[in-house]
Each structure stands twice: as C-alpha cells, then as structure tokens.
Design an enzyme around this catalytic site. Structure first.
Site, PDB file in Angstrom:
ATOM      1  CE1 TYR A 127      -2.195   2.729  13.066  1.00 63.06           C
ATOM      2  CE2 TYR A 127       0.089   3.045  13.693  1.00 63.06           C
ATOM      3  CZ  TYR A 127      -1.052   3.507  13.078  1.00 63.06           C
ATOM      4  OH  TYR A 127      -1.044   4.737  12.466  1.00 63.06           O
ATOM      5  N   GLY A 152       1.263   3.401  -1.491  1.00 59.62           N
ATOM      6  CA  GLY A 152       2.046   2.609  -2.436  1.00 59.62           C
ATOM      7  C   GLY A 152       1.831   2.979  -3.883  1.00 59.62           C
ATOM      8  CG  LEU A 190       2.300   8.754  -5.278  1.00 53.33           C
ATOM      9  CD1 LEU A 190       2.295   9.989  -4.392  1.00 53.33           C
ATOM     10  CD2 LEU A 190       2.273   9.146  -6.755  1.00 53.33           C
TER      11      LEU A 190
END
Length: 344
Positions: free
Chosen positions: A55, A211, A213
């Site tokens: 990340y 995103g 949902l």
C-alpha cells in the site's frame, strides 16, 4: 464492541477491522488525518488493524506506524507481503529470500518489534508452499511474527497449505482474508466451508463492494469514479448487473429502516464463519457512519430477500477487483500449444 475469537490463534478481535489502504496516496495523504481516523476507531472499540507493505509503496505502513505511537499494545496488528515492492522480480512473491527481507522492512516502517498477523497477500504459484510455510514458521519461532494467514487463496490452496503444515510439522495458516459482500458471494461455495473446517479466522475485505453498496453510485446518475477505482476495477464500477442489484437492495434497506451501507455490513457480519469485516474509511465522517451500524442485525426475512437478489454462492456480474489465479488469468494455462492441438 463484543470481541470475537480469531480462529484458534487465542487472539480476540473486534467485529470491524480498520483497513488502512486509504492511508497515504490512495486516499488520505495527510498523516495527521490518518492518525485521527485510527485513534477514533480505537476509541470506539476497534482493536484490529490491517495493512500491507504494497500500500502506497510502503508509505501506508510508515504512516500507520507513526500513528500507533503510544497505542501499539491496544492493537492486533496485521500486515501482508508478496506484492511487488519495486521492479526487481525478487522483491515480491513468497520465497524465503523475500519473506525474510519483507518482514524486516515492514517491522522498520511500522516501527514495531513484532507483527501479530503476517499474511500472504496473494498465492505465489512460482514458490513451493512448503518453502513459504517453512520461512513463516521460522519467523514465528524468532518472535517477529505471532500468527500467519493467507489472503484471496482458493479453497484448494488452503487445503494444500494445511496438509503441508500437518505433514511437515510447520506453522499453520490461521486466517484467510477473502473478498466478501452481497455482490461477491462466490466464497460461500467452497472457501468459507473449508476455513471453518480448519478452524481459521476470517477477515473479509470490500464488504461494501468498492463503494457500490454505499448508495453513492446509482444507475443513470453518472457519479464520478475516482482514478484508483477506475484503474483497479474498471468493469466492476460500470457493471450493469451490479447496478441492477443495487437498485433492488436500496428499497430493501429502506424497508428495514437502515442505510444500504448498514445493510451491506450487517449482511457480511451475519455469516457465522466471518470473524471481522475490514472497513476502509477515507474520512472521519465515513468512519462514524460505519460505526453507527455496528449493532444492526438483519432479520431472517431480510436475509432471505437478499438471497433472492444476490443468490448464495454466486458473484454478481463481472469480478475484476479480486485476485484472479493464473489458471484463469493466463490463456497459456488453458490452451495446449498449437502443435499439440491436432494430436489424436
């Protein structure tokens, strides 16, 4: 929050796990904002934090390490390895050579002396699983790692890893981190039954389906999609079947008197095999909204209606945001060489 057993590790973790992929260039570049999100989560009762070396090219681990100062003992800290950390082909994967280097670099960036849960980010088909498990076993023996797990493994990979550990006397994978949501239920068919059989903990990622949902992205509204979403899941963010399912889920959430976000989170947490769902808020407001739904439970009637919209054991529409095994991703693994195709 009522803590749950993380498989058979002996660790107790919160039902929500704070995912930190948004810490850094992918979402929240200001380290002070990241620290505020982390501390707000800890103050709310979350004690489980997940990250990965890949990340932000390592920046996320550094931001998290600084934010954890003074609160390290409050956290079950998980990170992952195997993603590419540069152009060098040996700075990735699950070889002993890379694992022993990767763990030292993660410990340095996180500024800690041990990692509570060290996970194989993706299965490495180029490395014998026995070599990987042997190296991870040595890390546990050295005290640098407390428990080990996998992420996005196929059910067959999990079974093979458990078999190797038993036959060779190596440390067992104690957790699996799969993608799971109303729109991604494929793991109900084999992965979740397998991890339950082996007593593994489950921390699921993308419970809000990147995103979709949250109700933010609706059919016909042309809501702008971030560059990262467009890059990592271009078909996912424009799939008609997924948008159609969201249009059916939205009124169901209204009927239940909750937001679609809370419906999605409560659905994931309702599965008896799921230990913790990873949430990845980019702002304190997003975190507060997620925390507001912590105690929501869905009735059997609502869950039955969800099953009608998104049938059990199936993935809705295309799936291009999760790990694809080489057997599916590489055409050469599905086709004989041209010279051999005419053989009798």
């Amino acid at each position: 929050m009522k803590l749950r057993a993380l498989g058979r590790t002996g660790l107790k973790v919160s039902p929500y796990c704070l995912g930190t992929m948004m810490f850094g260039p992918a979402g929240t570049p200001d380290p002070d904002d990241c620290r505020r999100i982390l501390h707000r989560a800890l103050d709310a009762g979350i004690n489980f934090v997940d990250t990965a070396d890949v990340y932000g090219g390592g920046e996320t681990e550094s931001i998290l390490g600084a934010a954890l100062k003074g609160r390290r003992d409050d956290v079950v800290l998980a990170t992952k390895f195997s993603g590419p950390m540069g152009d060098d082909p040996n700075r990735r994967g699950a070889s002993r050579r890379w694992i022993l280097t990767a763990v030292e670099e993660s410990l340095r960036r996180l500024d800690v002396d041990h990692i509570d849960l060290y996970q194989i980010h993706h299965f490495d088909p180029a490395t014998d699983l026995e070599e990987t498990l042997s190296a991870l076993t040595d890390l546990i023996g050295s005290g640098k790692v407390r428990a080990i797990g996998s992420s996005s493994f196929l059910a067959s990979d999990i079974v093979e890893a458990q078999w190797i550990s038993e036959r060779r006397g190596l440390a067992r994978l104690r957790t699996e981190q799969p993608s799971y949501s109303i729109l991604a239920r494929g793991i109900e068919r084999d992965v979740l039954p397998v991890v339950e059989r082996h007593g593994m903990g489950v921390l699921t990622w993308s419970p809000l389906s990147w995103g979709l949902l949250t109700g933010k992205y609706r059919a016909g509204q042309n809501t702008p999609v971030s560059a990262s979403r467009a890059q990592w899941g271009p078909r996912h963010m424009s799939d008609h079947a997924k948008f159609a399912a969201v249009e059916e889920l939205a009124p169901l959430a209204d009927e239940a008197g909750i937001s679609i976000t809370h419906l999605a989170m409560a659905f994931v947490m309702a599965h008896p095999t799921v230990t913790s769902a990873i949430i990845g808020p980019r702002t304190p407001d997003q975190l507060d909204d997620l925390l507001a739904g912590t105690n929501i439970s869905l009735s059997d009637d609502i869950l039955d209606r969800v099953d009608e919209i998104a049938p059990p054991g199936t993935d809705t529409g295309v799936t291009d945001v999760s790990y694809t095994p080489p057997a599916l991703a590489q055409a050469t693994q599905r086709r004989r060489p041209i010279a051999d195709r005419s053989a009798a």
